[in-house]
Design a protein around this motif. Sequence first.
Motif, PDB file in Angstrom:
ATOM      1  N   ALA A   1       9.383 -11.281  -3.307  1.00 27.92           N
ATOM      2  CA  ALA A   1       9.171  -9.829  -3.277  1.00 27.92           C
ATOM      3  C   ALA A   1       8.235  -9.357  -4.374  1.00 27.92           C
ATOM      4  O   ALA A   1       7.628  -8.279  -4.258  1.00 27.92           O
ATOM      5  CB  ALA A   1      10.507  -9.096  -3.394  1.00 27.92           C
ATOM      6  N   GLY A   2       8.121 -10.111  -5.466  1.00 29.10           N
ATOM      7  CA  GLY A   2       7.280  -9.701  -6.584  1.00 29.10           C
ATOM      8  C   GLY A   2       5.846  -9.441  -6.144  1.00 29.10           C
ATOM      9  O   GLY A   2       5.239 -10.265  -5.462  1.00 29.10           O
ATOM     10  N   GLY A   3       5.311  -8.295  -6.525  1.00 32.73           N
ATOM     11  CA  GLY A   3       3.975  -7.905  -6.099  1.00 32.73           C
ATOM     12  C   GLY A   3       3.970  -6.973  -4.910  1.00 32.73           C
ATOM     13  O   GLY A   3       2.922  -6.472  -4.502  1.00 32.73           O
ATOM     14  N   GLY A   4       5.175  -6.716  -4.344  1.00 36.20           N
ATOM     15  CA  GLY A   4       5.284  -5.714  -3.289  1.00 36.20           C
ATOM     16  C   GLY A   4       5.137  -4.318  -3.869  1.00 36.20           C
ATOM     17  O   GLY A   4       4.994  -4.144  -5.087  1.00 36.20           O
ATOM     18  N   VAL A   5       5.190  -3.308  -3.024  1.00 29.68           N
ATOM     19  CA  VAL A   5       4.971  -1.942  -3.510  1.00 29.68           C
ATOM     20  C   VAL A   5       6.173  -1.049  -3.250  1.00 29.68           C
ATOM     21  O   VAL A   5       6.962  -1.280  -2.330  1.00 29.68           O
ATOM     22  CB  VAL A   5       3.711  -1.289  -2.888  1.00 29.68           C
ATOM     23  N   LEU A   6       6.260  -0.026  -4.076  1.00 35.69           N
ATOM     24  CA  LEU A   6       7.228   1.051  -3.924  1.00 35.69           C
ATOM     25  C   LEU A   6       6.431   2.300  -3.609  1.00 35.69           C
ATOM     26  O   LEU A   6       5.457   2.617  -4.307  1.00 35.69           O
ATOM     27  CB  LEU A   6       8.020   1.225  -5.227  1.00 35.69           C
ATOM     28  N   THR A   7       6.819   3.008  -2.547  1.00 38.27           N
ATOM     29  CA  THR A   7       6.103   4.226  -2.171  1.00 38.27           C
ATOM     30  C   THR A   7       7.087   5.363  -1.929  1.00 38.27           C
ATOM     31  O   THR A   7       8.291   5.149  -1.774  1.00 38.27           O
ATOM     32  CB  THR A   7       5.277   4.032  -0.879  1.00 38.27           C
ATOM     33  N   THR A   8       6.553   6.567  -1.885  1.00 32.29           N
ATOM     34  CA  THR A   8       7.340   7.706  -1.429  1.00 32.29           C
ATOM     35  C   THR A   8       7.502   7.597   0.089  1.00 32.29           C
ATOM     36  O   THR A   8       6.860   6.769   0.736  1.00 32.29           O
ATOM     37  CB  THR A   8       6.632   9.028  -1.771  1.00 32.29           C
ATOM     38  N   LEU A   9       8.337   8.440   0.669  1.00 32.22           N
ATOM     39  CA  LEU A   9       8.549   8.383   2.113  1.00 32.22           C
ATOM     40  C   LEU A   9       7.283   8.733   2.894  1.00 32.22           C
ATOM     41  O   LEU A   9       7.137   8.344   4.061  1.00 32.22           O
ATOM     42  CB  LEU A   9       9.687   9.327   2.523  1.00 32.22           C
ATOM     43  N   ASP A  10       6.352   9.450   2.257  1.00 35.86           N
ATOM     44  CA  ASP A  10       5.104   9.770   2.947  1.00 35.86           C
ATOM     45  C   ASP A  10       3.981   8.799   2.584  1.00 35.86           C
ATOM     46  O   ASP A  10       2.802   9.069   2.857  1.00 35.86           O
ATOM     47  CB  ASP A  10       4.681  11.216   2.679  1.00 35.86           C
ATOM     48  N   GLY A  11       4.339   7.663   1.956  1.00 36.64           N
ATOM     49  CA  GLY A  11       3.369   6.588   1.775  1.00 36.64           C
ATOM     50  C   GLY A  11       2.542   6.622   0.514  1.00 36.64           C
ATOM     51  O   GLY A  11       1.611   5.820   0.370  1.00 36.64           O
ATOM     52  N   ARG A  12       2.859   7.484  -0.440  1.00 36.17           N
ATOM     53  CA  ARG A  12       2.104   7.505  -1.699  1.00 36.17           C
ATOM     54  C   ARG A  12       2.609   6.397  -2.623  1.00 36.17           C
ATOM     55  O   ARG A  12       3.808   6.194  -2.754  1.00 36.17           O
ATOM     56  CB  ARG A  12       2.232   8.865  -2.375  1.00 36.17           C
ATOM     57  N   LEU A  13       1.686   5.701  -3.265  1.00 35.32           N
ATOM     58  CA  LEU A  13       2.026   4.574  -4.125  1.00 35.32           C
ATOM     59  C   LEU A  13       2.767   5.049  -5.369  1.00 35.32           C
ATOM     60  O   LEU A  13       2.336   5.985  -6.054  1.00 35.32           O
ATOM     61  CB  LEU A  13       0.762   3.818  -4.528  1.00 35.32           C
ATOM     62  N   VAL A  14       3.887   4.377  -5.666  1.00 33.70           N
ATOM     63  CA  VAL A  14       4.700   4.710  -6.833  1.00 33.70           C
ATOM     64  C   VAL A  14       4.724   3.566  -7.839  1.00 33.70           C
ATOM     65  O   VAL A  14       4.531   3.772  -9.047  1.00 33.70           O
ATOM     66  CB  VAL A  14       6.150   5.053  -6.419  1.00 33.70           C
ATOM     67  N   GLY A  15       4.982   2.335  -7.363  1.00 35.71           N
ATOM     68  CA  GLY A  15       5.127   1.224  -8.305  1.00 35.71           C
ATOM     69  C   GLY A  15       4.934  -0.117  -7.641  1.00 35.71           C
ATOM     70  O   GLY A  15       4.708  -0.225  -6.426  1.00 35.71           O
ATOM     71  N   VAL A  16       5.045  -1.159  -8.468  1.00 38.64           N
ATOM     72  CA  VAL A  16       4.901  -2.546  -8.019  1.00 38.64           C
ATOM     73  C   VAL A  16       6.212  -3.272  -8.282  1.00 38.64           C
ATOM     74  O   VAL A  16       6.716  -3.261  -9.416  1.00 38.64           O
ATOM     75  CB  VAL A  16       3.750  -3.250  -8.765  1.00 38.64           C
ATOM     76  N   LEU A  17       6.769  -3.882  -7.259  1.00 37.32           N
ATOM     77  CA  LEU A  17       8.032  -4.603  -7.410  1.00 37.32           C
ATOM     78  C   LEU A  17       7.850  -5.784  -8.359  1.00 37.32           C
ATOM     79  O   LEU A  17       6.855  -6.522  -8.285  1.00 37.32           O
ATOM     80  CB  LEU A  17       8.532  -5.099  -6.059  1.00 37.32           C
ATOM     81  N   GLY A  18       8.836  -5.975  -9.248  1.00 33.33           N
ATOM     82  CA  GLY A  18       8.739  -7.033 -10.241  1.00 33.33           C
ATOM     83  C   GLY A  18       9.427  -8.315  -9.804  1.00 33.33           C
ATOM     84  O   GLY A  18       9.817  -8.491  -8.652  1.00 33.33           O
ATOM     85  N   ARG A  19       9.591  -9.197 -10.775  1.00 31.91           N
ATOM     86  CA  ARG A  19      10.181 -10.510 -10.524  1.00 31.91           C
ATOM     87  C   ARG A  19      11.708 -10.421 -10.533  1.00 31.91           C
ATOM     88  O   ARG A  19      12.271  -9.351 -10.769  1.00 31.91           O
ATOM     89  CB  ARG A  19       9.684 -11.504 -11.581  1.00 31.91           C
ATOM     90  N   GLU A  20      12.376 -11.541 -10.309  1.00 29.26           N
ATOM     91  CA  GLU A  20      13.841 -11.593 -10.344  1.00 29.26           C
ATOM     92  C   GLU A  20      14.291 -11.715 -11.802  1.00 29.26           C
ATOM     93  O   GLU A  20      14.008 -12.704 -12.460  1.00 29.26           O
ATOM     94  CB  GLU A  20      14.341 -12.787  -9.542  1.00 29.26           C
TER      95      GLU A  20
END
Length: 344
Positions: A187-206
């Motif tokens: 999952a590391g390197g995935g993205v976190l967005t708002t419900l309307d698709g705006r970029l919020v963050g990058v998923l980290g490692r375990e």
Amino acid sequence: MNINRRKFFGSVTSLSLGAAVGRSLLAADLRGSIADVQQRMVKIFGAGGLAGLHAYGTGFLISPNGHVATILSHVLDSDVVNVVLHDGRRIPGRVVGTDVDLDLAVLKIEAEGLPSFDLFKAVDVSPGTRVLAFSNMFKVASGNEPVTVQRGVVAAKARLSARRGRFAAPYRDEAYLLDAVTNNPGAGGGVLTTLDGRLVGVLGRELKNPQTQTWINYAVPATKLAATADAIVKGEFRPKDKFAADEPEGTGVTPVDLGLVLVPDVVARTPAYVDDVVVGSPAAKAGLAAEDLIVFVNSDLVASISAVKDALQQSRPGDDVTLTVRRGDDLVSVTLRVPPRGTR
């Protein structure tokens, strides 16, 4: 009385239909946002597959010209890193820049006109915000299949204090803590967005909380990565620990100066495995051990012993050198101080 009753039930029916239409529109908007983000996601395949190391990860496009952002990972420690786009195209990628402190790596693939995120348009959100997490956790996709999407909530925004094994995580700044099980293998390197698709963050490692020994689900705010990623894309990035241009370049620092004895360099690309560590040396004090594999020196990816030696040549006495090593299924970063002349 009958007329009033009919009016009442007619009003209730209208309200119910209105609510149903509203829910339908919201669902359609959500599906559209998810489809839009999916086009910007990539699957990454590289090193791993042995000793429990997963050979896959996640990334996302940050330029139309094929620049991909992801986290620093053992998956990148490969002669060939394959990047798979949303439409199933598989394109070789190469690492063009990294920042250990941000746990950031940027890859480049040969492609143009790709849908991408603009990191400078990323948004900061508050606790309680509902979000979507996109990742190729557990290798759910390997071709043109969409990556996994999870719904969650930002539980808090706090400075990250976490460990993997005995060692602290490389990223130590503010992070979004999530009420969702997002940080899984791959999952590391995935993205976190708002419900309307705006970029919020990058998923980290375990990672685990060192006090409670519980797994942490978190994302690094994309706003903290924008400037560095942009500099890497433009070829203007210089690692923070590089000395000033008017200083003498390099002083002949070697692995042995740090207390590292590497395996014999017998072929052109001998992997930089540690054979032994000198007792009392900077390497020993930092916790390095035999069988560690050096994969990064500062922010430089090193694929061989010769690359490690070349990277160390850029250091001088008193400098801090960050080594990232692969140990089992962990990626561990430690910082060593180059000893003064005459003590090496």
